[in-house]
Design a protein around this motif. Structure first.
Motif, PDB file in Angstrom:
ATOM      1  N   THR A  79     -19.386   2.951 -69.407  1.00 53.85           N
ATOM      2  CA  THR A  79     -19.190   4.284 -69.984  1.00 53.85           C
ATOM      3  C   THR A  79     -19.153   4.202 -71.511  1.00 53.85           C
ATOM      4  OG1 THR A  79     -16.796   3.972 -69.763  1.00 53.85           O
ATOM      5  CG2 THR A  79     -17.907   5.168 -67.988  1.00 53.85           C
TER       6      THR A  79
ATOM      7  N   LYS B 126     -21.497   3.163 -75.270  1.00 53.35           N
ATOM      8  CA  LYS B 126     -22.498   3.845 -76.109  1.00 53.35           C
ATOM      9  C   LYS B 126     -23.800   4.102 -75.358  1.00 53.35           C
ATOM     10  CE  LYS B 126     -21.754   0.621 -79.322  1.00 53.35           C
ATOM     11  NZ  LYS B 126     -20.460   0.100 -78.870  1.00 53.35           N
ATOM     12  N   MET B 127     -24.357   3.093 -74.719  1.00 51.26           N
ATOM     13  CA  MET B 127     -25.633   3.279 -74.017  1.00 51.26           C
ATOM     14  C   MET B 127     -25.463   4.201 -72.807  1.00 51.26           C
ATOM     15  SD  MET B 127     -28.199   1.827 -75.464  1.00 51.26           S
ATOM     16  CE  MET B 127     -29.514   1.202 -74.432  1.00 51.26           C
TER      17      MET B 127
ATOM     18  N   SER C  47     -17.180   2.944 -63.378  1.00 49.25           N
ATOM     19  CA  SER C  47     -16.266   2.493 -64.426  1.00 49.25           C
ATOM     20  C   SER C  47     -15.117   1.696 -63.830  1.00 49.25           C
ATOM     21  CB  SER C  47     -15.706   3.715 -65.170  1.00 49.25           C
ATOM     22  OG  SER C  47     -14.695   3.336 -66.072  1.00 49.25           O
ATOM     23  N   ARG C  48     -14.539   0.823 -64.663  1.00 47.87           N
ATOM     24  CA  ARG C  48     -13.324   0.128 -64.233  1.00 47.87           C
ATOM     25  C   ARG C  48     -12.149   1.087 -64.229  1.00 47.87           C
ATOM     26  NH1 ARG C  48     -13.537  -4.285 -68.834  1.00 47.87           N
ATOM     27  NH2 ARG C  48     -14.092  -2.344 -69.883  1.00 47.87           N
TER      28      ARG C  48
ATOM     29  N   ARG D  52     -11.030   9.235 -71.332  1.00 45.90           N
ATOM     30  CA  ARG D  52     -12.307   9.032 -72.032  1.00 45.90           C
ATOM     31  C   ARG D  52     -13.470   9.133 -71.034  1.00 45.90           C
ATOM     32  NH1 ARG D  52     -14.372   4.128 -70.999  1.00 45.90           N
ATOM     33  NH2 ARG D  52     -12.957   2.715 -69.912  1.00 45.90           N
TER      34      ARG D  52
ATOM     35  N   LEU E 248     -23.862  -2.491 -69.484  1.00 46.08           N
ATOM     36  CA  LEU E 248     -22.695  -3.376 -69.546  1.00 46.08           C
ATOM     37  C   LEU E 248     -22.960  -4.519 -70.508  1.00 46.08           C
ATOM     38  CD1 LEU E 248     -22.224  -3.923 -65.675  1.00 46.08           C
ATOM     39  CD2 LEU E 248     -20.870  -2.386 -67.127  1.00 46.08           C
TER      40      LEU E 248
ATOM     41  N   ALA F 166     -28.676   2.867 -79.428  1.00 46.31           N
ATOM     42  CA  ALA F 166     -28.207   4.033 -78.660  1.00 46.31           C
ATOM     43  C   ALA F 166     -28.350   5.318 -79.470  1.00 46.31           C
ATOM     44  CB  ALA F 166     -26.758   3.811 -78.231  1.00 46.31           C
TER      45      ALA F 166
HETATM   46  N1  LIG Z   1     -25.434   0.130 -78.219  1.00 49.42           N
HETATM   47  C1  LIG Z   1     -26.734  -0.091 -78.475  1.00 49.42           C
HETATM   48  O1  LIG Z   1     -27.318   0.462 -79.442  1.00 49.42           O
HETATM   49  C2  LIG Z   1     -27.540  -1.009 -77.569  1.00 49.42           C
HETATM   50  C3  LIG Z   1     -28.931  -1.075 -77.757  1.00 49.42           C
HETATM   51  C4  LIG Z   1     -29.697  -1.873 -76.900  1.00 49.42           C
HETATM   52  C5  LIG Z   1     -29.074  -2.587 -75.889  1.00 49.42           C
HETATM   53  N2  LIG Z   1     -27.715  -2.535 -75.745  1.00 49.42           N
HETATM   54  C6  LIG Z   1     -27.104  -3.318 -74.644  1.00 49.42           C
HETATM   55  O2  LIG Z   1     -26.665  -2.404 -73.651  1.00 49.42           O
HETATM   56  C7  LIG Z   1     -25.468  -2.896 -73.027  1.00 49.42           C
HETATM   57  C8  LIG Z   1     -24.362  -1.849 -73.205  1.00 49.42           C
HETATM   58  O3  LIG Z   1     -24.166  -1.673 -74.598  1.00 49.42           O
HETATM   59  P1  LIG Z   1     -23.106  -0.608 -75.164  1.00 49.42           P
HETATM   60  O4  LIG Z   1     -23.335  -0.566 -76.634  1.00 49.42           O
HETATM   61  O5  LIG Z   1     -23.157   0.650 -74.378  1.00 49.42           O
HETATM   62  O6  LIG Z   1     -21.718  -1.349 -74.884  1.00 49.42           O
HETATM   63  P2  LIG Z   1     -20.273  -0.710 -74.931  1.00 49.42           P
HETATM   64  O7  LIG Z   1     -20.264   0.526 -75.751  1.00 49.42           O
HETATM   65  O8  LIG Z   1     -19.334  -1.814 -75.299  1.00 49.42           O
HETATM   66  O9  LIG Z   1     -19.987  -0.276 -73.416  1.00 49.42           O
HETATM   67  C9  LIG Z   1     -20.013  -1.209 -72.359  1.00 49.42           C
HETATM   68  C10 LIG Z   1     -19.303  -0.607 -71.152  1.00 49.42           C
HETATM   69  O10 LIG Z   1     -19.277  -1.621 -70.134  1.00 49.42           O
HETATM   70  C11 LIG Z   1     -18.011  -1.590 -69.456  1.00 49.42           C
HETATM   71  N3  LIG Z   1     -17.434  -2.942 -69.597  1.00 49.42           N
HETATM   72  C12 LIG Z   1     -17.042  -3.548 -70.740  1.00 49.42           C
HETATM   73  N4  LIG Z   1     -16.568  -4.788 -70.473  1.00 49.42           N
HETATM   74  C13 LIG Z   1     -16.664  -4.957 -69.150  1.00 49.42           C
HETATM   75  C14 LIG Z   1     -16.307  -6.022 -68.266  1.00 49.42           C
HETATM   76  N5  LIG Z   1     -15.761  -7.180 -68.694  1.00 49.42           N
HETATM   77  N6  LIG Z   1     -16.533  -5.844 -66.951  1.00 49.42           N
HETATM   78  C15 LIG Z   1     -17.062  -4.692 -66.489  1.00 49.42           C
HETATM   79  N7  LIG Z   1     -17.414  -3.647 -67.279  1.00 49.42           N
HETATM   80  C16 LIG Z   1     -17.217  -3.791 -68.591  1.00 49.42           C
HETATM   81  C17 LIG Z   1     -17.134  -0.560 -70.133  1.00 49.42           C
HETATM   82  O11 LIG Z   1     -17.048   0.602 -69.288  1.00 49.42           O
HETATM   83  P3  LIG Z   1     -15.703   0.889 -68.433  1.00 49.42           P
HETATM   84  O12 LIG Z   1     -14.554   0.555 -69.343  1.00 49.42           O
HETATM   85  O13 LIG Z   1     -15.766   2.351 -68.098  1.00 49.42           O
HETATM   86  O14 LIG Z   1     -15.753   0.010 -67.221  1.00 49.42           O
HETATM   87  C18 LIG Z   1     -17.858  -0.242 -71.420  1.00 49.42           C
HETATM   88  O15 LIG Z   1     -17.746   1.101 -71.768  1.00 49.42           O
HETATM   89  C19 LIG Z   1     -25.119  -4.212 -73.720  1.00 49.42           C
HETATM   90  O16 LIG Z   1     -25.597  -5.292 -72.942  1.00 49.42           O
HETATM   91  C20 LIG Z   1     -25.873  -4.124 -75.051  1.00 49.42           C
HETATM   92  O17 LIG Z   1     -26.218  -5.392 -75.553  1.00 49.42           O
HETATM   93  C21 LIG Z   1     -26.941  -1.756 -76.551  1.00 49.42           C
END
Ligand SMILES: NC(=O)c1ccc[n+]([C@@H]2O[C@H](COP(=O)([O-])OP(=O)(O)OC[C@H]3O[C@@H](n4cnc5c(N)ncnc54)[C@H](OP(=O)(O)O)[C@@H]3O)[C@@H](O)[C@H]2O)c1
Length: 248
Positions: A42, A44-45, A64-65, A71, A102, A168
């Motif tokens: 939940t 940024k992506m 989600s966890r 949020r 994730l 994102a």
């Molecule tokens: N942000 C970007 O611009 C971007 C661009 C390209 C690729 N990516 C890739 O896309 C993926 C997600 O990126 P993001 O920026 O959205 O990350 P993020 O904002 O940190 O969100 C990741 C989500 O994953 C869940 N999570 C976090 N740690 C976890 C764990 N240990 N076990 C299970 N669930 C967990 C959390 O949701 P809950 O707390 O609700 O479970 C969290 O909201 C990553 O692999 C990143 O490298 C990101």
């Protein structure tokens, strides 16, 4: 697919106009076939993709966890009537497509807790940054990609690498870059890639680009090296990727 417009000028006025055209384009696509998508995470992506796909008429189930946290309930409300939240296992059981929004690091340990992913289309936007790459050492490239690793752990699923080369914030506003952005796809199942390509096209300003089998994920993921090195060399400025096929 609707005709693409060109983005020649950036600015607040255009951004608002683009948003309104995007909403209109998404509304037009509602009747074209809907997916039920389990959105794992939940952050940024998940937030930009979930809101965009729900606005385009798809059903989005956030996994989600902590599905009851404020949020998460706020995100569900902002995503509209086609969105809900539950555990990741429950979301997957109810969906045909699964987005792994994730961090990559915990995924191996998470997989046994997620239930049966057999036959599902698994979208992988994940980036693994090896420690050497964090120090901007271009030799830190992985010999095997995240996408290939995930496919080998999920042999019954159809993994499609997608959305890992775009920020994102650019997904919600591709006009800020001045032109349509390519979203490179890699996967072994052609039908799965076609369905993911339609989800790319749900965002006006994004264009799917089929780069071949899941093995091509290693090339797509390597673009991160270029992106990070550019950013370091240009005081944090980011690049997005535009690929154009030769006109034959
Ligand atoms: N942000 C970007 O611009 C971007 C661009 C390209 C690729 N990516 C890739 O896309 C993926 C997600 O990126 P993001 O920026 O959205 O990350 P993020 O904002 O940190 O969100 C990741 C989500 O994953 C869940 N999570 C976090 N740690 C976890 C764990 N240990 N076990 C299970 N669930 C967990 C959390 O949701 P809950 O707390 O609700 O479970 C969290 O909201 C990553 O692999 C990143 O490298 C990101």
């Amino acid at each position: 697919m609707p005709p693409r417009r060109s983005f020649l000028t950036l600015g607040a006025g255009l951004a608002v106009a683009a948003l309104s055209r995007r909403t209109h384009a998404q509304t037009n696509r509602i009747s074209e076939g809907k997916e039920t998508i389990a959105m794992l995470g939940t952050g940024k992506m998940a937030s930009v993709l979930g809101k965009g796909w729900a606005a385009a008429g798809h059903t989005v189930i956030y996994g989600s966890r902590a599905p009851g946290d404020t949020r998460v309930t706020d995100l569900v409300r902002e995503s509209g009537a086609r969105a809900s939240a539950t555990t990741s296992k429950d979301a997957i059981a109810r969906a045909g497509m699964v987005m792994f929004a994730l961090p990559w690091e915990p995924v191996k340990d998470l997989l046994p807790t997620l239930g049966d992913l057999g036959g599902k289309i698994v979208m992988d936007p994940m980036i693994h940054i090896p420690p050497t790459l964090k120090e901007v050492d271009a030799t830190g490239c992985n010999p095997v990609s995240v996408g290939e690793q995930l496919q080998s752990w999920l042999p019954g699923a159809h993994v499609v690498k997608a959305f890992n080369t775009i920020a994102a914030k650019t997904i919600v506003d591709p006009a800020r870059t001045g032109r349509p952005i390519s979203i490179a796809l890699a996967g072994d199942d052609a039908a799965a890639k076609t369905r993911v390509a339609k989800l790319v096209s749900a965002f006006e300003g994004l264009e799917p680009l089929d780069c071949g089998p899941i093995r091509a994920a290693r090339y797509i993921e390597s673009l991160l090296l270029l992106s990070i090195n550019y950013s370091v060399a240009n005081k944090g400025k980011r690049i997005e990727f535009f690929f154009r096929a030769h006109v034959t």
